[in-house]
Design an enzyme around this catalytic site. Sequence first.
Site, mmCIF file in Angstrom:
data_model
loop_
_atom_site.group_PDB
_atom_site.id
_atom_site.type_symbol
_atom_site.label_atom_id
_atom_site.label_comp_id
_atom_site.label_asym_id
_atom_site.label_seq_id
_atom_site.Cartn_x
_atom_site.Cartn_y
_atom_site.Cartn_z
ATOM 1 N N TYR A 252 6.729 -9.929 6.810
ATOM 2 C CA TYR A 252 6.535 -8.486 6.977
ATOM 3 C C TYR A 252 7.067 -8.067 8.344
ATOM 4 O O TYR A 252 7.068 -8.861 9.294
ATOM 5 C CB TYR A 252 5.050 -8.121 6.923
ATOM 6 C CG TYR A 252 4.467 -8.011 5.533
ATOM 7 C CD1 TYR A 252 4.491 -6.813 4.840
ATOM 8 C CD2 TYR A 252 3.877 -9.117 4.913
ATOM 9 C CE1 TYR A 252 3.942 -6.701 3.565
ATOM 10 C CE2 TYR A 252 3.333 -9.020 3.630
ATOM 11 C CZ TYR A 252 3.367 -7.805 2.968
ATOM 12 O OH TYR A 252 2.836 -7.693 1.710
ATOM 13 N N ASP B 208 0.824 -1.215 0.000
ATOM 14 C CA ASP B 208 0.000 0.000 0.000
ATOM 15 C C ASP B 208 0.858 1.265 0.000
ATOM 16 O O ASP B 208 2.077 1.202 0.144
ATOM 17 C CB ASP B 208 -0.882 0.021 1.253
ATOM 18 C CG ASP B 208 -1.879 -1.122 1.271
ATOM 19 O OD1 ASP B 208 -2.502 -1.386 0.228
ATOM 20 O OD2 ASP B 208 -2.021 -1.741 2.341
#
Lengths: 273, 273
Positions: free
Chosen positions: B114, B56
């Site tokens: 992540y 994003d």
Amino acid sequence: MAGERTLRLVVSYDGTGYAGFQRQKDAPSVQAALETALATVTGEPRVRVVAAGRTDAGVHALGQVVSFRTAGSIPTDRVGAALNGVLPPDIRVLDAAEVDQGFHARYRARRKVYQYNLLHGPVVPPFLRPYCLHAPARLDLDAMVRAGASLVGRHDFSAFRDAGGRPTSPVRTIYRLEWERVPVAGALPFGPGAGGRGDPVAPGPLAGDVLRLTVEGDGFLHHMVRVIVGTLLEVGRGRLEPQAVAVILSGRDRSRAGPTAPGHGLCLVSVAY
Amino acid sequence: MAGERTLRLVVSYDGTGYAGFQRQKDAPSVQAALETALATVTGEPRVRVVAAGRTDAGVHALGQVVSFRTAGSIPTDRVGAALNGVLPPDIRVLDAAEVDQGFHARYRARRKVYQYNLLHGPVVPPFLRPYCLHAPARLDLDAMVRAGASLVGRHDFSAFRDAGGRPTSPVRTIYRLEWERVPVAGALPFGPGAGGRGDPVAPGPLAGDVLRLTVEGDGFLHHMVRVIVGTLLEVGRGRLEPQAVAVILSGRDRSRAGPTAPGHGLCLVSVAY
């Protein structure tokens, strides 16, 4: 003036977006940002700050020290948070303290520590790009260490000074000049080291090092650390013998030393009083 | 097509200046930057890249993996340097390799790692500002660790998914979810640790920690890591009991989980195939 105080701030900034510490006519400066924020926080239209070191364009600070006088009534223990509320986020006040009226951030400074980062690897990770000079070619760090050692002590550093600074004595004392090797992967804000099982980040491209120079001295001439770095890089690349650096130092001729390394690898780490 | 190859790149980027990986009409994207650079390097006007994870806006990558097909003749071992010569410096190719024709960076991905950084201290140092969420209030890290443990395993993660992603199964497996505490001073590109004698940088303001979450899973739903972080922060702040997180998970109701943490603390660290 009754109730006037002298305050000392410890300030950290990312110099990327600034034309340097010192106020300029048509370019953003750390000084202008601080003075604008101080005007808001103290209610006084013209607060002038003095910095321990007037860092050049692109140069960073971890522990710059500035001082100023104010007749404003804001309590000292609220100055830092109040300034951080109005400063841009690439400038942060780490500490604020009241000091004696005669305190002056530059004149009173006894020692300063600067660091310079070389990124010695094939690729500069995006996260380190604003804080390192890329030096991808093979470097003989041992030779750079030996050459740097000849600069420690009290010397006339005319050979390592660019024109344009204040007209002061060229004699300075370097107390220490040290290189350390930090693995690139260990210098990032995110960690492949925590990547765990079957770590798929190819180790090669992140296997380089940050070669970090730390120099502590009683003061530095204009561009002095950057000329030292540019000269030691010539040694690391084999273009200068390590022992040539002592000869360049004693010759006091700027044209014999190496080029001035760019500002963005440099950081004013701390100032001692 | 004769001579067509499939190539796999490992790419690192600072997401600060991008509206995300995916190409957008009116905003800069990592995909557009890569495809523009590939057009230059391969001589083919339309090279389309596929990414393992479509990060994003503001989200960073240390080891994003992309794949593309090309009929261009540039040798594989020169693709990385050629791309880095034309890409903006906040996007770097770390590795390039030829892979089998059927390789697809997203479909073939088996595991992704992540990380998310919380800056737990009074002040965010300018150097860490783009890579950390500031969480200055007291946090109970032990409670966050216990709450996070209930998310490990194969679960329906509907409660931790925001609307807007692909309509896929909400079942995912988290292999590990770990917190580590990195002292702020050790996470900076310059080091007060090397400050030496009478270190004048006040230790207090830099005495905070980067609380770094590492999550490894077989795939992640839209905003899943960020909703996990937002929920664990509620636990850390004492607004949710640690055991409530297992209840929220089994309830599959997004409205019971915490807010979506901002993108700039997040990084796609690595992808395994």
